[in-house]
Motif scaffolding. Structure first.
Motif, PDB file in Angstrom:
ATOM      1  N   VAL A 171     -79.801  20.523 106.684  1.00 46.43           N
ATOM      2  CA  VAL A 171     -79.761  19.985 108.045  1.00 46.43           C
ATOM      3  C   VAL A 171     -78.355  19.486 108.376  1.00 46.43           C
ATOM      4  O   VAL A 171     -77.827  19.756 109.467  1.00 46.43           O
ATOM      5  N   THR A 172     -77.742  18.788 107.441  1.00 41.65           N
ATOM      6  CA  THR A 172     -76.417  18.225 107.686  1.00 41.65           C
ATOM      7  C   THR A 172     -75.363  19.316 107.833  1.00 41.65           C
ATOM      8  O   THR A 172     -74.491  19.242 108.715  1.00 41.65           O
ATOM      9  N   PHE A 173     -75.430  20.341 106.996  1.00 39.85           N
ATOM     10  CA  PHE A 173     -74.463  21.435 107.099  1.00 39.85           C
ATOM     11  C   PHE A 173     -74.588  22.165 108.436  1.00 39.85           C
ATOM     12  O   PHE A 173     -73.577  22.515 109.060  1.00 39.85           O
ATOM     13  N   ILE A 174     -75.810  22.412 108.877  1.00 40.67           N
ATOM     14  CA  ILE A 174     -75.998  23.054 110.181  1.00 40.67           C
ATOM     15  C   ILE A 174     -75.411  22.182 111.287  1.00 40.67           C
ATOM     16  O   ILE A 174     -74.709  22.666 112.190  1.00 40.67           O
ATOM     17  N   TYR A 175     -75.692  20.903 111.211  1.00 37.92           N
ATOM     18  CA  TYR A 175     -75.195  19.956 112.210  1.00 37.92           C
ATOM     19  C   TYR A 175     -73.664  19.952 112.250  1.00 37.92           C
ATOM     20  O   TYR A 175     -73.060  20.008 113.334  1.00 37.92           O
ATOM     21  N   VAL A 176     -73.034  19.913 111.084  1.00 39.52           N
ATOM     22  CA  VAL A 176     -71.575  19.812 111.021  1.00 39.52           C
ATOM     23  C   VAL A 176     -70.914  21.114 111.443  1.00 39.52           C
ATOM     24  O   VAL A 176     -70.023  21.131 112.319  1.00 39.52           O
ATOM     25  N   PHE A 177     -71.344  22.229 110.859  1.00 43.31           N
ATOM     26  CA  PHE A 177     -70.616  23.484 111.057  1.00 43.31           C
ATOM     27  C   PHE A 177     -71.012  24.217 112.337  1.00 43.31           C
ATOM     28  O   PHE A 177     -70.375  25.211 112.692  1.00 43.31           O
ATOM     29  N   LEU A 178     -72.023  23.734 113.023  1.00 41.01           N
ATOM     30  CA  LEU A 178     -72.330  24.244 114.355  1.00 41.01           C
ATOM     31  C   LEU A 178     -71.801  23.286 115.418  1.00 41.01           C
ATOM     32  O   LEU A 178     -71.207  23.717 116.418  1.00 41.01           O
ATOM     33  N   GLY A 179     -71.995  21.988 115.211  1.00 38.63           N
ATOM     34  CA  GLY A 179     -71.628  21.011 116.225  1.00 38.63           C
ATOM     35  C   GLY A 179     -70.138  20.774 116.356  1.00 38.63           C
ATOM     36  O   GLY A 179     -69.614  20.704 117.479  1.00 38.63           O
ATOM     37  N   VAL A 180     -69.415  20.669 115.246  1.00 36.53           N
ATOM     38  CA  VAL A 180     -67.989  20.342 115.311  1.00 36.53           C
ATOM     39  C   VAL A 180     -67.177  21.441 115.999  1.00 36.53           C
ATOM     40  O   VAL A 180     -66.371  21.140 116.892  1.00 36.53           O
ATOM     41  N   PRO A 181     -67.333  22.733 115.646  1.00 36.89           N
ATOM     42  CA  PRO A 181     -66.575  23.756 116.390  1.00 36.89           C
ATOM     43  C   PRO A 181     -66.889  23.773 117.886  1.00 36.89           C
ATOM     44  O   PRO A 181     -65.978  23.927 118.707  1.00 36.89           O
TER      45      PRO A 181
END
Length: 295
Positions: free
Chosen positions: A72-82
């Motif tokens: 969940v955290t990886f999806i959040y970071v690597f989708l949301g930040v870009p």
């Protein structure tokens, strides 16, 4: 040697002493204690019991919720930040074109970055994407059936991604400052040579602000990995339906203050530090290939 150093710098050291005391008491000592507890079984009611690497072994071999929180955290970071940086850069580019009332728009766009991590905004976000929220009222105009976007495990995480993207103010202001440092002569010379907007963007603007992109990328990734409040409020403090919003920090909180497994939570905290350090280190290692500094 130490006495001479003290005599030479005693005034400066006295002024710095509150900072040294604060760092020692509020940061260094808790970090050392956390590192020790990560190798123990500690429930805050009994003395810590040394168990070596067992917490880390359990974490990596037998805890399904741990891997779900990572996912969940990886999806959040690597989708949301870009997406956040893309929105921030796009708005900074528009504001850099001499918009009237620039200071007003800059302040207005910065507000979400201040309010975004707050409990109030998380509660508002839960209402916005709930069954009776404004979002359902809006899409109902187009004949789309209403649903609770927060409760649906297939969409709940993406509502948090949208909340992250909405907090574009801080990187936008930094992008805007970087864009204003680019000499206008470069654009004028390129225009005389017949260069179009796309050429100027990819050959002038982006290469010259790669240090700004790098800074924003590092800071936003570190911040996103540590996100907690939105997931706690929107997911009800449990990780949501089917753990769809079980952020790593939220699971760490559950282990520490709900299940009272403080030793396990300390191990998770140090593992998170390792994750953040790894991705930050990779960014610095690859920076030499795409970050360009002016002489």
């Amino acid at each position: 040697m130490l006495y001479k150093f003290w005599q030479k710098n005693k005034i400066a050291l006295l002024f710095l002493s509150p900072w040294f005391i604060g760092v020692t008491v509020l940061a260094f000592i808790p970090m050392v204690a956390s590192l020790y507890l990560s190798f123990t079984n500690y429930n805050m009611l009994q003395a810590p019991n040394w168990i070596g690497l067992q917490n880390f072994e359990t974490m990596l071999n037998g805890d399904g919720r741990f891997f779900q929180s990572l996912k969940v955290t990886f999806i959040y970071v690597f989708l949301g930040v870009p997406l956040q940086l893309l929105v921030a850069f796009s708005l900074a580019t528009l504001l850099n074109r001499g918009v009237k009332g620039l200071s007003f728009f800059r302040a207005i766009y910065y507000v979400p970055s201040i309010l975004g991590p707050s409990v109030a905004i998380a509660v508002l976000w839960r209402q916005l994407f709930g069954m009776d929220g404004i979002f359902n009222d809006f899409i109902g105009i187009f004949g789309v059936e209403p649903q609770s976007w927060i409760a649906d495990p297939s969409t709940s995480l993406y509502t948090l991604v949208i909340l992250l993207v909405w907090q574009f103010g801080s990187p936008m202001v930094i992008f805007l400052a970087g864009l204003k440092q680019i000499p206008s002569d470069l654009y004028e010379a390129a225009a005389i040579d017949g260069a179009g907007p796309a050429y100027m963007l990819f050959k002038i603007t982006l290469p010259l602000i790669t240090p700004i992109i790098f800074f924003n990328l590092v800071m936003q990734i570190i911040g996103a990995f540590q996100a907690f409040t939105p997931a706690y409020i929107i997911g009800g403090g449990t990780g949501g339906t089917l753990d769809s919003t079980l952020f790593y920090t939220l699971y760490l909180y559950i282990k520490a203050f709900t299940e009272f497994q403080m030793g396990y939570a300390s191990a998770m905290a140090w593992f998170l530090l390792l994750i953040i350090a790894t991705f930050t280190g990779l960014l610095f290692l690859t920076a030499r290939k795409w970050v360009h500094y002016q002489d």
